[in-house]
Design a protein around this motif. Structure first.
Motif, short mmCIF file in Angstrom:
data_model
loop_
_atom_site.label_atom_id
_atom_site.label_comp_id
_atom_site.label_asym_id
_atom_site.label_seq_id
_atom_site.Cartn_x
_atom_site.Cartn_y
_atom_site.Cartn_z
N LEU A 48 35.86 -17.03 -3.11
CA LEU A 48 37.00 -17.95 -3.22
C LEU A 48 37.94 -17.77 -2.04
O LEU A 48 38.18 -16.65 -1.59
N SER A 49 38.47 -18.88 -1.55
CA SER A 49 39.50 -18.87 -0.52
C SER A 49 40.74 -19.58 -1.06
O SER A 49 40.64 -20.67 -1.64
N GLN A 150 46.56 -8.15 8.45
CA GLN A 150 45.70 -8.28 7.28
C GLN A 150 46.07 -7.25 6.22
O GLN A 150 46.54 -6.16 6.54
N TRP A 151 45.85 -7.62 4.97
CA TRP A 151 45.94 -6.69 3.85
C TRP A 151 44.57 -6.62 3.19
O TRP A 151 43.75 -7.52 3.32
N ILE A 167 43.37 -10.40 2.92
CA ILE A 167 44.41 -11.43 3.03
C ILE A 167 44.92 -11.40 4.46
O ILE A 167 45.52 -10.42 4.91
N LYS A 168 44.66 -12.46 5.18
CA LYS A 168 45.20 -12.60 6.53
C LYS A 168 46.56 -13.28 6.43
O LYS A 168 46.71 -14.28 5.74
N TYR A 169 47.56 -12.71 7.12
CA TYR A 169 48.90 -13.29 7.07
C TYR A 169 49.44 -13.52 8.48
O TYR A 169 49.05 -12.84 9.43
N LYS A 170 50.33 -14.49 8.59
CA LYS A 170 51.04 -14.72 9.85
C LYS A 170 52.38 -15.35 9.54
O LYS A 170 52.52 -16.11 8.56
N HIS A 187 40.89 -14.36 0.99
CA HIS A 187 39.43 -14.50 0.84
C HIS A 187 38.95 -13.44 -0.13
O HIS A 187 39.12 -12.24 0.12
N LEU A 188 38.32 -13.88 -1.23
CA LEU A 188 37.95 -12.97 -2.32
C LEU A 188 36.48 -13.09 -2.67
O LEU A 188 35.89 -14.16 -2.60
#
Length: 223
Positions: A48-49, A150-151, A167-170, A187-188
């Motif tokens: 899943l995204s 990223q986390w 989890i990519k964050y910006k 993204h899981l």
């Protein structure tokens, strides 16, 4: 036509007849035993995204809308050891007034002695509306002076049983002094928590029947 007692099956004659039938049927039983049959080895994994926006209303005495609070300020250089507890909100858009899809609840700690922005984060993302309401993700990672990073997703509950991913964050350009907005790409990979897929005996029954059933959402292996 007449029925002749001499043509009756040996099974009708007593124990010796039953033994005879078993001997005759044995090759068929052995063939079945040697034939690999698929059965429900485990529930299938889903991928899943999700695309959400995190809103961090920063702490401070003059921040009435803050969703984080200082817990510890030891006064070491570069803020080392400073600890905050947060309840950040996640929405579908950059608008913080939109429906809250989930909350990122946890702590962030200034864990670097060489960087004033070396924050360690441990948090649960708790979904409160939409399809995944009631499910959670356990997330760990860092925040630095970099605008993106990223986390790690290291677990989950509800729909997201056994979740793992990133989890990519910006930072989003819509951020301001009050609301630090981060765009999250989640993204899981996880095992859906379908009760019928985990009922006791499902795997054994599927093996006996020689296959899987779609309602069980199971992955098949041949043994």
């Amino acid at each position: 036509a007449f029925f002749s007692p001499s043509l009756a099956l040996p099974a009708m004659a007593g124990p010796s007849g039953i033994l005879f039938l078993l001997v005759i049927a044995m090759p068929a039983f052995l063939a079945l035993a040697d034939t690999p049959h698929p059965y429900c080895d485990r529930p299938c994994q889903n991928e899943l995204s999700l695309h959400l926006y995190l809103h961090q209303f920063v702490a401070g005495p003059n921040r009435p809308n803050r969703n984080e609070e200082f817990v510890l300020t030891p006064g070491y250089p570069l803020g080392f050891g400073t600890t905050l507890i947060h309840d950040w909100t996640l929405t579908n858009t950059v608008n913080p007034s939109d429906t809250i899809i989930a909350r990122a609840q946890g702590t962030h700690i200034q864990a670097s002695r060489t960087n004033a922005n070396g924050w360690y984060i441990s948090q649960n993302i708790v979904f409160q509306s939409g399809r995944f309401a009631g499910s959670t993700l356990q997330v760990m990672g860092t925040l630095t002076e970099q605008s993106d990073g990223q986390w790690s997703v290291i677990g989950g509950t509800g729909e997201f049983t056994k979740a793992h991913g990133t989890i990519k964050y910006k930072m989003d350009p819509a951020s301001n002094i009050e609301d630090g907005i981060r765009e999250l790409d989640i993204h899981l990979i996880y095992t859906p928590n379908y009760p019928q897929a985990t009922q006791s005996g499902t795997a054994a029954l599927a093996k006996l029947l020689g296959g899987c059933h779609a309602v069980d959402n199971c992955c098949c292996k041949k043994y």
